[in-house]
Scaffold this active site. Structure first.
Site, mmCIF file in Angstrom:
data_model
loop_
_atom_site.group_PDB
_atom_site.id
_atom_site.type_symbol
_atom_site.label_atom_id
_atom_site.label_comp_id
_atom_site.label_asym_id
_atom_site.label_seq_id
_atom_site.Cartn_x
_atom_site.Cartn_y
_atom_site.Cartn_z
ATOM 1 N N GLU A 197 0.847 -1.211 0.000
ATOM 2 C CA GLU A 197 0.000 0.000 0.000
ATOM 3 C C GLU A 197 0.872 1.247 0.000
ATOM 4 O OE1 GLU A 197 -3.088 -0.106 -1.168
ATOM 5 O OE2 GLU A 197 -3.707 -1.420 0.472
ATOM 6 N N HIS A 198 0.494 2.185 -0.845
ATOM 7 C CA HIS A 198 1.258 3.430 -1.028
ATOM 8 C C HIS A 198 2.671 3.140 -1.531
ATOM 9 C CE1 HIS A 198 -1.699 6.369 0.388
ATOM 10 N NE2 HIS A 198 -2.112 5.396 1.176
ATOM 11 N N THR A 199 2.800 2.049 -2.240
ATOM 12 C CA THR A 199 4.085 1.724 -2.866
ATOM 13 C C THR A 199 4.045 2.022 -4.369
ATOM 14 O OG1 THR A 199 3.247 -0.523 -2.962
ATOM 15 C CG2 THR A 199 4.872 -0.053 -1.259
ATOM 16 N N GLY A 204 -16.911 4.722 -2.660
ATOM 17 C CA GLY A 204 -16.336 5.248 -1.422
ATOM 18 C C GLY A 204 -15.852 4.144 -0.495
ATOM 19 N N ALA A 205 -15.944 2.878 -0.938
ATOM 20 C CA ALA A 205 -15.521 1.770 -0.083
ATOM 21 C C ALA A 205 -14.063 1.409 -0.327
ATOM 22 C CB ALA A 205 -16.420 0.553 -0.305
ATOM 23 N N GLY A 206 -13.372 2.193 -1.142
ATOM 24 C CA GLY A 206 -11.949 1.947 -1.384
ATOM 25 C C GLY A 206 -11.713 0.698 -2.208
ATOM 26 N N ASP A 241 -4.535 0.408 -9.339
ATOM 27 C CA ASP A 241 -5.948 0.048 -9.484
ATOM 28 C C ASP A 241 -6.310 -0.289 -10.929
ATOM 29 O OD1 ASP A 241 -5.870 0.724 -6.835
ATOM 30 O OD2 ASP A 241 -6.848 2.660 -7.101
ATOM 31 N N TYR A 301 -3.901 12.290 0.506
ATOM 32 C CA TYR A 301 -3.236 11.359 -0.417
ATOM 33 C C TYR A 301 -2.136 12.089 -1.184
ATOM 34 C CZ TYR A 301 -2.614 7.892 -4.135
ATOM 35 O OH TYR A 301 -2.084 6.980 -5.014
HETATM 36 C C1 GLA Z 1 -5.371 4.395 -4.071
HETATM 37 C C2 GLA Z 1 -4.665 4.783 -5.376
HETATM 38 C C3 GLA Z 1 -3.603 3.751 -5.724
HETATM 39 C C4 GLA Z 1 -2.675 3.477 -4.550
HETATM 40 C C5 GLA Z 1 -3.469 3.234 -3.271
HETATM 41 C C6 GLA Z 1 -2.578 3.126 -2.071
HETATM 42 O O1 GLA Z 1 -6.096 3.225 -4.249
HETATM 43 O O2 GLA Z 1 -5.601 4.871 -6.437
HETATM 44 O O3 GLA Z 1 -2.889 4.175 -6.868
HETATM 45 O O4 GLA Z 1 -1.753 4.516 -4.396
HETATM 46 O O5 GLA Z 1 -4.425 4.256 -3.038
HETATM 47 O O6 GLA Z 1 -1.807 1.992 -2.146
#
Ligand code: GLA
Length: 402
Positions: free
Chosen positions: A52-54, A143-145, A193, A245
């Site tokens: 995550e966040h990589t 909105g649920a990620g 994503d 973000y």
């Molecule tokens: C969101 C962004 C992705 C990614 C994640 C964190 O989903 O769309 O590109 O950065 O956050 O891992």
């Protein structure tokens, strides 16, 4: 399903539902546009197992595709116009395919959802696609990620390419869909994503190197190992536009520049890097990104070795790092992980950008029910909106349905 609210996610989705949804949306398209669509396309949402966040640090991610997603019925137009309607939004949006970045046009809030399909059409225009009439349907909670925006971009992208006879390989199409989100919708997301939506295959997670763009399929079948992977929608809504973000991304870029590397992916000696950074915030960000990349590699090793239960420890370590080092978790996510672990889960962590959205929990199948109840009870105790549960089954990526 646990917690009694799985229905809230809508009907069960599977390979079959794709087809049913295709037939139904075809009829709705006829009612909206007075003609049959030329085709129907589907692109899934995603769950990220770890990493995550990589992605925007040129690092590694390990997502898989959900069975839920966005379905688009579409017909080609040759007048340079994109006419887009959604079964989830009241406003129809008509826009020229040739146009400036959508974000610069200052669309009102009720048209904001259409920035994604129109943005994709504007980016792909440079590669030879043109106009279309589109009817969009989604069974992904927003909105649920779970990447409903990427699913919308990817379904639209596939439809436009097919309608206009343009061939773009999927890794390149993922980068173009990401570009549409960055430049057209004004959201500074990474590559994960869109790649998940386009490249995943059933029964696997996708190990993606976000620098090289190279990926490999890693077998992931929790049920075969007697485990259930639950997705818990914490009902705290998530949006990437909210500033935090972008701030995290900027902090990572600043740290990389201070360390003299292209991206945090390149930090090899963590202790030396931490020693040379004065700002404690940047030190925490670097600590997360560097260790998270290693957790992806370790997880891939565990999955390939068939050691699925051990992967729970990686989830827990990732959650703590996202909570304490990257500081993107939120109270419902922490309470979910905590309650799930106390009830016997092997591991859990927040997924996605943070500050809202979903959590994944890995539990022995026989305990999944109890874990769900414990999570629901934790929410009740705090007076929070009840969570929603979804059993996540690694599914196929985007495709044409008919
Ligand atoms: C969101 C962004 C992705 C990614 C994640 C964190 O989903 O769309 O590109 O950065 O956050 O891992």
């Amino acid at each position: 399903m646990t917690g009694g609210s799985a229905e809230a996610f809508g009907a069960e989705v599977g390979a079959e539902m794709g087809t049913e949804m295709g037939a139904e949306i075809g009829e709705a398209f006829g009612a909206a546009f007075g003609r049959a669509p030329d085709g129907v396309w589907h692109a899934p949402g995603r769950v990220n197992l770890i990493g995550e966040h990589t992605d925007y640090n040129d690092g590694l991610v390990l997502p898989f595709a959900l069975s839920r997603g966005v379905t688009v019925a579409a017909a080609r137009r040759d007048d340079g116009v994109i006419d887009v309607r959604s079964r989830q939004a009241p406003t129809a949006v008509t826009a020229p395919v040739d146009g400036p970045p959508v974000v610069s046009e200052g669309w009102p809030a009720d048209r904001a959802w259409a920035a994604y399909p129109v943005g994709v059409a504007r980016v792909l225009r440079e590669h030879g696609t043109g106009g279309a009439s589109l009817l969009i349907d989604s069974d992904l909670p927003q909105g649920a990620g779970l990447s409903s925006s990427a699913a919308l971009e990817c379904a639209t992208a596939l439809a436009l390419c097919d309608l206009h006879g343009v061939e773009i390989d999927r890794p390149a199409l993922a980068r173009l869909a990401q570009r549409a989100e960055n430049e057209q919708a004004g959201i500074p997301c990474g590559l994960m994503d869109q790649s998940a939506s386009l490249l995943c295959t059933a029964g696997h997670a996708l190990m993606l190197d976000c620098r090289s763009g190279l990926s490999s399929q890693v077998p992931f079948d929790p049920a075969a190992a007697g485990l259930t992977l639950l997705v818990v929608d914490t009902r705290a809504s998530h949006a990437l536009g909210g500033g935090e973000y972008g701030r995290r991304r900027a902090e990572c870029e600043e740290a990389a520049s201070l360390l003299g590397v292209d991206a945090l992916r390149d930090v090899k000696d963590l202790a030396a890097a931490l020693g040379s950074l004065k700002d404690p915030v940047l030190r925490r960000r670097v600590q997360h990104v560097v260790t998270e990349n290693h957790r992806v590699e370790a997880t891939v090793g565990l999955l390939r070795a068939g050691a699925l239960p051990e992967f729970g420890a990686m989830l827990n370590a990732s959650h703590l790092s996202l909570r304490d080092q990257f500081e993107v978790s939120w109270p419902e996510a922490d309470a979910t992980v905590d309650a799930a672990l106390r009830a016997g889960a092997r591991g859990g962590r927040m997924i996605g950008g943070g500050f809202g959205g979903s959590v994944i929990v890995l539990a022995p199948a026989a305990r999944a029910e109890r874990v769900g109840e414990a999570v629901t009870a934790a929410y009740e105790k705090r007076g929070w909106t009840p969570p929603r549960f979804l059993e996540a089954v690694p599914s196929d990526g985007a495709r044409r349905l008919g």
